[in-house]
Design a protein around this motif. Structure first.
Motif, PDB file in Angstrom:
ATOM      1  N   MET A 154       1.107  -0.865  -0.041  1.00 28.87           N
ATOM      2  CA  MET A 154      -0.216  -0.217  -0.296  1.00 28.87           C
ATOM      3  C   MET A 154       0.856   0.957  -0.026  1.00 28.87           C
ATOM      4  O   MET A 154       1.786   1.401   0.762  1.00 28.87           O
ATOM      5  CB  MET A 154      -1.123   0.031   0.899  1.00 28.87           C
ATOM      6  N   GLY A 155       0.074   2.888  -0.595  1.00 28.18           N
ATOM      7  CA  GLY A 155       1.189   2.954  -0.336  1.00 28.18           C
ATOM      8  C   GLY A 155       0.098   4.747  -1.098  1.00 28.18           C
ATOM      9  O   GLY A 155      -0.161   4.488  -1.153  1.00 28.18           O
ATOM     10  N   ASP A 185       5.510   3.998   0.655  1.00 28.11           N
ATOM     11  CA  ASP A 185       4.769   2.713   0.325  1.00 28.11           C
ATOM     12  C   ASP A 185       5.139   1.886   1.476  1.00 28.11           C
ATOM     13  O   ASP A 185       6.470   2.114   2.307  1.00 28.11           O
ATOM     14  CB  ASP A 185       4.657   1.925  -0.900  1.00 28.11           C
ATOM     15  N   ILE A 186       4.088   1.260   1.544  1.00 24.27           N
ATOM     16  CA  ILE A 186       4.803   0.009   2.758  1.00 24.27           C
ATOM     17  C   ILE A 186       3.933  -1.456   2.527  1.00 24.27           C
ATOM     18  O   ILE A 186       3.441  -1.500   1.964  1.00 24.27           O
ATOM     19  CB  ILE A 186       4.015   0.744   4.373  1.00 24.27           C
ATOM     20  N   THR A 187       5.020  -2.746   2.786  1.00 24.85           N
ATOM     21  CA  THR A 187       4.616  -3.800   2.595  1.00 24.85           C
ATOM     22  C   THR A 187       3.637  -4.224   4.085  1.00 24.85           C
ATOM     23  O   THR A 187       3.133  -3.934   4.979  1.00 24.85           O
ATOM     24  CB  THR A 187       5.373  -4.658   2.904  1.00 24.85           C
ATOM     25  N   SER A 188       2.558  -5.276   3.562  1.00 20.45           N
ATOM     26  CA  SER A 188       2.328  -6.150   3.934  1.00 20.45           C
ATOM     27  C   SER A 188       2.656  -6.815   5.970  1.00 20.45           C
ATOM     28  O   SER A 188       2.247  -6.698   7.124  1.00 20.45           O
ATOM     29  CB  SER A 188       1.544  -7.728   3.735  1.00 20.45           C
ATOM     30  N   TYR A 242      -2.225  11.021  -4.274  1.00 20.16           N
ATOM     31  CA  TYR A 242      -3.071   9.442  -4.321  1.00 20.16           C
ATOM     32  C   TYR A 242      -2.914   8.241  -3.432  1.00 20.16           C
ATOM     33  O   TYR A 242      -1.336   8.274  -3.552  1.00 20.16           O
ATOM     34  CB  TYR A 242      -2.662   8.934  -5.863  1.00 20.16           C
ATOM     35  N   CYS A 243      -3.565   7.577  -3.235  1.00 19.11           N
ATOM     36  CA  CYS A 243      -3.644   6.260  -2.246  1.00 19.11           C
ATOM     37  C   CYS A 243      -3.226   5.098  -3.300  1.00 19.11           C
ATOM     38  O   CYS A 243      -3.442   5.529  -4.462  1.00 19.11           O
ATOM     39  CB  CYS A 243      -4.664   6.007  -1.064  1.00 19.11           C
ATOM     40  N   PHE A 276      -4.245  -7.283  -7.701  1.00 17.94           N
ATOM     41  CA  PHE A 276      -4.858  -5.936  -8.915  1.00 17.94           C
ATOM     42  C   PHE A 276      -3.885  -5.049  -8.011  1.00 17.94           C
ATOM     43  O   PHE A 276      -4.455  -5.475  -6.932  1.00 17.94           O
ATOM     44  CB  PHE A 276      -5.643  -6.039  -9.169  1.00 17.94           C
ATOM     45  N   GLU A 277      -3.626  -3.819  -8.615  1.00 19.60           N
ATOM     46  CA  GLU A 277      -2.952  -2.406  -8.121  1.00 19.60           C
ATOM     47  C   GLU A 277      -4.001  -1.602  -8.254  1.00 19.60           C
ATOM     48  O   GLU A 277      -5.074  -1.514  -9.513  1.00 19.60           O
ATOM     49  CB  GLU A 277      -1.769  -2.302  -8.667  1.00 19.60           C
TER      50      GLU A 277
END
Length: 121
Positions: free
Chosen positions: A34-35, A50-53, A94-95, A108-109
């Motif tokens: 997510m980012g 951004d940040i990973t799970s 933008y998220c 999917f993004e």
């Protein structure tokens, strides 16, 4: 249908702070990366953070030490705390999120519509 909705943008003086929020809704099984990206008028969209799970974070050099990204999977939220804002941070933010809508399906993004941040000098 998956939706990402940003909030928290606005007008702030240089040196001030804002906190952006992004809420995800719809058919979601899990989130991966997510980012936040941003785009200033006349410029290309660029990565902010951004940040990973697993909560590993990545920041663009121009925001390191000033911005912090956080996520809350249970609430389906990702946040961007922005401190020491500069006029050059002015942009639409933008998220984005890599989402799996159901088990076994590909990721999917998805993107939000953006929220405007304006920093006055």
């Amino acid at each position: 249908q998956v939706q990402l909705v940003e909030s928290g943008g606005g007008l702030v003086q240089a040196g001030g702070s804002l906190r952006l929020s992004c809420a995800a809704s719809g058919r979601i099984n899990s989130f991966d990366l997510m980012g936040w990206d941003r785009q200033a008028p006349g410029k290309q969209r660029e990565l902010v953070a951004d940040i990973t799970s697993g909560d590993t974070t990545n920041y663009a050099d121009y925001v390191k030490g000033r911005f912090t990204i956080l996520r809350d999977n249970a609430k389906r939220m990702v946040y961007l705390q922005m401190n020491s804002l500069k006029p050059e941070d002015t942009a639409a933010y933008y998220c984005k999120a890599d989402i799996r809508t159901s088990w076994g399906r590909p990721v999917f993004e998805y993107w939000g519509q953006g929220t405007q941040v304006t920093v006055s000098s």
